[in-house]
Design an enzyme around this catalytic site. Sequence first.
Site, PDB file in Angstrom:
ATOM      1  N   HIS A  52      87.619  43.652  94.877  1.00 60.82           N
ATOM      2  CA  HIS A  52      88.037  44.797  94.072  1.00 60.82           C
ATOM      3  C   HIS A  52      87.783  46.148  94.734  1.00 60.82           C
ATOM      4  CE1 HIS A  52      89.044  47.086  90.541  1.00 60.82           C
ATOM      5  NE2 HIS A  52      87.848  47.643  90.507  1.00 60.82           N
ATOM      6  N   ASP A  74      91.011  51.742  91.511  1.00 62.69           N
ATOM      7  CA  ASP A  74      90.510  51.256  90.224  1.00 62.69           C
ATOM      8  C   ASP A  74      91.038  52.194  89.136  1.00 62.69           C
ATOM      9  OD1 ASP A  74      88.514  49.432  88.676  1.00 62.69           O
ATOM     10  OD2 ASP A  74      87.770  51.430  88.217  1.00 62.69           O
TER      11      ASP A  74
END
Length: 303
Positions: free
Chosen positions: A281, A82
């Site tokens: 994610h 991320d």
Amino acid sequence: MGSGPLVILVHGFPESWYSWRHQIPALAGAGWRVVAPDVRGYGGSSAPEAIEAYSLETLAGDCARLAEILSPDEPAVIVGHDWGAPIAWTSALLHPDRFRAVAGMSVPHAAPGAESADVLQDRFFTQRGRYFYVVDFQREGEAEAELEGDPAATIRRFYYALSGDAPEGTWPTDKKPGDGLLKGLPEPPMPLPWLSHEDVAYFAGEFARSGFRGPLNRYRNRRRDWEMLSRLDSHAIAQPSLFIGGTRDLATRLAGKDPLETMAKLLPALRGAHVLEGCGHWTQQERPEECNRLLLGFLASLA
């Protein structure tokens, strides 16, 4: 944990060192010294108030200094997920003497565009009356208050909405500017296969003590980061590199269907670009065994 050559694992938003809980023992057991810090502003790390204290250049400097202290005689390997991925890419780009290899999860390496992200996001979202969470995060104080109101609920709902477990369409697309991040995000059917009640409690406890200002300040450096990166003569990373993403990760999709092709010019020593089917994610948390296998293979190739 462990001994041997240094590997630094850099987490993203809204996470902590704990997001690498499955990788730390696996890499240490394979002969690496593994360090997973709380990024500046998170958990037990310092959390300065100023927005500019969270620029990519500054955070990359944190990583380089950490590598220098822990491994003064040998460059380290850096891995990020991320926001940790751009931090890792930038660390390798700005400090090649400190990092001999780099891996990014979820967010591919990219060169800055002709316009900064704040200009583009204003044009494509705000001016069209559409919500975009990065724009929403610019609301100093208000964004913090929303996320800090119930840190456990923030973690549960945000993690689930961006995970591979959530049905398509869970992430709302009909919100308006100012609606806030959590509006429209459902409560998940806890526990998730990869996220237990205990995991949520740990993350929530970290944010209860550190707050969200530091993490949100990372998003408030869009123009500053763009200006810094735009001044560089090259954005190519010469060191060996690896990318891991997911077919259901919105951040990975931004790279197009083939991250290998997208990043080829910027990562001339790219040794693999893997997009995990059905993964959302939270790459290394959702698919720990696959990520560990790919990371260990990459690290072994550096010998």
